[in-house]
Scaffold this motif. Sequence first.
Motif, short mmCIF file in Angstrom:
data_model
loop_
_atom_site.label_atom_id
_atom_site.label_comp_id
_atom_site.label_asym_id
_atom_site.label_seq_id
_atom_site.Cartn_x
_atom_site.Cartn_y
_atom_site.Cartn_z
N THR A 105 0.83 -1.20 0.00
CA THR A 105 0.00 0.00 0.00
C THR A 105 0.87 1.26 0.00
O THR A 105 0.62 2.20 -0.77
N VAL A 106 1.89 1.28 0.85
CA VAL A 106 2.79 2.44 0.90
C VAL A 106 3.56 2.59 -0.40
O VAL A 106 3.72 3.70 -0.91
N LYS A 107 4.01 1.47 -0.98
CA LYS A 107 4.77 1.53 -2.23
C LYS A 107 3.92 2.13 -3.36
O LYS A 107 4.37 3.01 -4.10
N HIS A 108 2.67 1.66 -3.50
CA HIS A 108 1.81 2.18 -4.55
C HIS A 108 1.45 3.64 -4.30
O HIS A 108 1.32 4.42 -5.26
N TYR A 109 1.29 4.02 -3.05
CA TYR A 109 1.01 5.43 -2.75
C TYR A 109 2.18 6.31 -3.18
O TYR A 109 1.97 7.38 -3.78
N LEU A 110 3.40 5.87 -2.89
CA LEU A 110 4.58 6.65 -3.25
C LEU A 110 4.73 6.75 -4.77
O LEU A 110 5.06 7.82 -5.30
N VAL A 111 4.47 5.66 -5.46
CA VAL A 111 4.61 5.66 -6.93
C VAL A 111 3.57 6.55 -7.59
O VAL A 111 3.87 7.28 -8.55
N LEU A 112 2.34 6.54 -7.07
CA LEU A 112 1.25 7.29 -7.70
C LEU A 112 1.20 8.75 -7.28
O LEU A 112 0.67 9.58 -8.02
N ASN A 113 1.75 9.08 -6.10
CA ASN A 113 1.56 10.43 -5.57
C ASN A 113 2.85 11.21 -5.35
O ASN A 113 2.80 12.35 -4.87
N THR A 114 3.97 10.65 -5.71
CA THR A 114 5.24 11.35 -5.57
C THR A 114 6.05 11.15 -6.85
O THR A 114 5.72 10.30 -7.69
N PRO A 115 7.14 11.88 -7.01
CA PRO A 115 7.99 11.70 -8.21
C PRO A 115 8.77 10.38 -8.19
O PRO A 115 9.42 10.05 -9.20
N LEU A 116 8.71 9.63 -7.11
CA LEU A 116 9.47 8.38 -7.02
C LEU A 116 8.95 7.35 -8.03
O LEU A 116 7.75 7.30 -8.31
N GLU A 117 9.87 6.55 -8.54
CA GLU A 117 9.53 5.46 -9.44
C GLU A 117 9.60 4.13 -8.69
O GLU A 117 10.06 4.08 -7.55
N ASP A 118 9.16 3.08 -9.36
CA ASP A 118 9.17 1.75 -8.74
C ASP A 118 10.59 1.18 -8.81
O ASP A 118 10.94 0.41 -9.71
N ASN A 119 11.42 1.59 -7.85
CA ASN A 119 12.81 1.14 -7.83
C ASN A 119 13.23 0.80 -6.41
O ASN A 119 12.40 0.77 -5.49
N ILE A 120 14.52 0.55 -6.22
CA ILE A 120 15.00 0.10 -4.91
C ILE A 120 14.79 1.15 -3.83
O ILE A 120 14.55 0.82 -2.67
N MET A 121 14.86 2.44 -4.19
CA MET A 121 14.63 3.48 -3.21
C MET A 121 13.20 3.45 -2.69
O MET A 121 12.95 3.53 -1.49
N THR A 122 12.26 3.30 -3.61
CA THR A 122 10.84 3.23 -3.21
C THR A 122 10.58 1.98 -2.37
O THR A 122 9.84 2.05 -1.37
N HIS A 123 11.17 0.87 -2.75
CA HIS A 123 10.99 -0.36 -1.99
C HIS A 123 11.55 -0.20 -0.56
O HIS A 123 10.94 -0.65 0.40
N SER A 124 12.70 0.46 -0.45
CA SER A 124 13.32 0.64 0.86
C SER A 124 12.48 1.56 1.74
O SER A 124 12.28 1.28 2.92
N LEU A 125 11.98 2.65 1.16
CA LEU A 125 11.13 3.57 1.93
C LEU A 125 9.85 2.89 2.37
O LEU A 125 9.35 3.14 3.46
N SER A 126 9.32 2.00 1.52
CA SER A 126 8.10 1.28 1.88
C SER A 126 8.33 0.34 3.02
O SER A 126 7.43 0.07 3.83
N ARG A 127 9.55 -0.19 3.13
CA ARG A 127 9.88 -1.14 4.18
C ARG A 127 10.08 -0.46 5.53
O ARG A 127 9.84 -1.06 6.59
N ILE A 128 10.56 0.79 5.52
CA ILE A 128 10.86 1.44 6.79
C ILE A 128 9.76 2.40 7.22
O ILE A 128 9.95 3.20 8.12
N GLN A 129 8.57 2.28 6.57
CA GLN A 129 7.48 3.15 6.94
C GLN A 129 7.11 2.95 8.41
O GLN A 129 7.32 1.93 8.99
#
Length: 237
Positions: free
Chosen positions: A213-237
Motif C-alpha cells: 500500500t505504501v509503495k503504490h502510494y509513493l509511486v502514484l503520488n510522488t515523483p518516485l519510481e518503482d525502484n529500490i529506493m521506493t521499496h526501501s522507503l516502503s519497508r521502513i514506513q
Amino acid sequence: MSVPEDEERLLPLAQRWPRASKFLLSGCAATVAELATFPLDLTKTRLQMQGEAALARLGDSARESAPYRGMVRTALGIVQEEGFLKLWQGVTPAIYRHVVYSGGRMVTYEHLREVVFGKSEDKHYPLWKSVIGGMMAGVVGQFLANPTDLVKVQMQMEGKRKLEGKPLRYRGVHHAFAKILAEGGIRGLWAGWVPNIQRAALVNMGDLTTYDTVKHYLVLNTPLEDNIMTHSLSRIQ
C-alpha cells in the motif's frame, strides 16, 4: 499480447520468467537476512534452553549457576568455548525454511495481485485486496515451508537435549527430514501446520499489505519510481 519467440530470447531473465526470478531473488534476500541475524536467534534459543534445563534440575536457584547470562555474554561464551563459526550452528534448516517461505509468499502475493484480483482502471490496488492477498500469501508460504520449519524447531530442540544430557535424535538436517518422514509419513512433515498458517496469515496481512500500500502510494503520488529506493522507503514506513 504475446512476444515473438526471437524477441523473447533477448529479454532479461527477470522478464522471461518473472515468477521464478521473484522466487529466487526473494530466497536470496531471505538467505542474506538469515545469515546476518542467525547469531541473535541462536543466542536467544541457547538462553531459553539453558534456563529451562537449569530450572528442571535445581529450581529457581539454578539461575545463579548458569554458565551464560545475557545476550552478549552468551554469544561471547559460545565463541570462546566452541568457536566463532558455532554462532551459525543449525543455520541450514533456517535457510531452507526462509527460502521456501519468503519465495512462496512473494510469488503467491504477486500472482494474486496481478492475475486473480487485478488492479482497478486507475492502476490503484484497493486495500481490501491487499489484505486478502497478504493473508492468502502467508497461508500458502507457510504451508509450503512447514516441513522445513518443523525440522528447524526439532534441530533447535537437540540443543536442549544435549544440555539435559540426553542422547541426540538426529545426526543432521537431512537425517531429521528422513527420520520424521519414516516415523510420521508425509503428514508428519506438516505437524502443527494449522497454528503456523494462522500466525503467518496475520503477520503477512500486516507486512505485505502495509508494504504494498505504501509503495503504490509513493509511486502514484510522488515523483518516485518503482525502484529500490521506493521499496526501501516502503519497508521502513
